[in-house]
Design a protein around this motif. Structure first.
Motif, PDB file in Angstrom:
ATOM      1  N   UNK A 120      38.554  12.586  -8.572  1.00  0.00           N
ATOM      2  CA  UNK A 120      38.253  11.542  -8.368  1.00  0.00           C
ATOM      3  C   UNK A 120      38.288  10.374  -8.844  1.00  0.00           C
ATOM      4  N   UNK A 121      39.573   9.194  -8.168  1.00  0.00           N
ATOM      5  CA  UNK A 121      39.910   7.979  -8.881  1.00  0.00           C
ATOM      6  C   UNK A 121      39.128   6.807  -9.291  1.00  0.00           C
ATOM      7  N   UNK A 122      40.505   6.421 -10.131  1.00  0.00           N
ATOM      8  CA  UNK A 122      39.668   4.970  -9.943  1.00  0.00           C
ATOM      9  C   UNK A 122      40.016   3.949  -8.418  1.00  0.00           C
ATOM     10  N   UNK A 123      40.567   4.230  -7.945  1.00  0.00           N
ATOM     11  CA  UNK A 123      41.727   3.521  -6.765  1.00  0.00           C
ATOM     12  C   UNK A 123      40.559   2.528  -6.021  1.00  0.00           C
ATOM     13  N   UNK A 124      41.036   1.284  -6.182  1.00  0.00           N
ATOM     14  CA  UNK A 124      39.885   0.047  -5.507  1.00  0.00           C
ATOM     15  C   UNK A 124      38.666   0.938  -5.925  1.00  0.00           C
ATOM     16  N   UNK A 125      37.700   1.350  -6.664  1.00  0.00           N
ATOM     17  CA  UNK A 125      36.659   1.424  -6.845  1.00  0.00           C
ATOM     18  C   UNK A 125      35.522   0.573  -6.974  1.00  0.00           C
ATOM     19  N   UNK A 126      34.321   0.344  -6.646  1.00  0.00           N
ATOM     20  CA  UNK A 126      33.628  -0.893  -6.568  1.00  0.00           C
ATOM     21  C   UNK A 126      32.389  -0.257  -6.090  1.00  0.00           C
TER      22      UNK A 126
END
Length: 142
Positions: A120-126
């Motif tokens: 699970x990534x923080x890429x473009x997290x919202x």
């Protein structure tokens, strides 16, 4: 325990896939994101709540808590082969989460794995709340 009512959609992305979830509360948002993760792993819906795991997580903020929540579910799947059927979010605050996860071990005949999720990534997290509605977006590394 919440049943899967789909308030999420999967977002195709190069070598990744995203989950965009919507709900009326932060707790429901976490449930919907979890159902989205399960849908990425398998499209099977005949999953029985035979086992229960209690999770208690802490994080610096809601975004980190979402990543930790989905990461813990992914860990349960990878280490115990636990495929979640339902979630009961007992506490969902900005930095704390307590939830019961019910599911059963993966049965490849009944639960074909569609995709292997690495992280699970923080890429473009919202994670945001506006006008009484919650929305989240998170990307998974495949």
């Amino acid at each position: 325990m919440a049943r899967a009512v789909n308030h999420y959609r999967l977002l195709e992305h190069t070598a990744d896939i995203g989950i965009e979830a919507e709900a009326e509360s932060f707790a429901q948002l976490l449930e919907q994101a979890a159902f989205g993760l399960r849908a990425v792993i398998t499209e099977a819906t005949d999953i029985q709540p035979r086992q229960e795991v209690v999770l208690e997580l802490g994080a610096a903020d809601r975004e980190e808590l979402l990543v930790a929540w989905l990461g813990e579910l992914l860990y349960l799947f990878e280490s115990r082969h636990l495929l979640p059927a339902a979630f009961a979010i007992e506490q969902a605050e900005a930095t704390r989460l307590r939830a019961r996860v019910r599911g059963e071990p993966l049965d490849p005949r009944r639960h074909p794995v569609e995709r292997e999720v690495k992280a699970v990534t923080y890429h473009r997290i919202l994670v945001e709340e506006a006008q009484g509605s919650w929305r989240a977006r998170v990307y998974l590394d495949l």
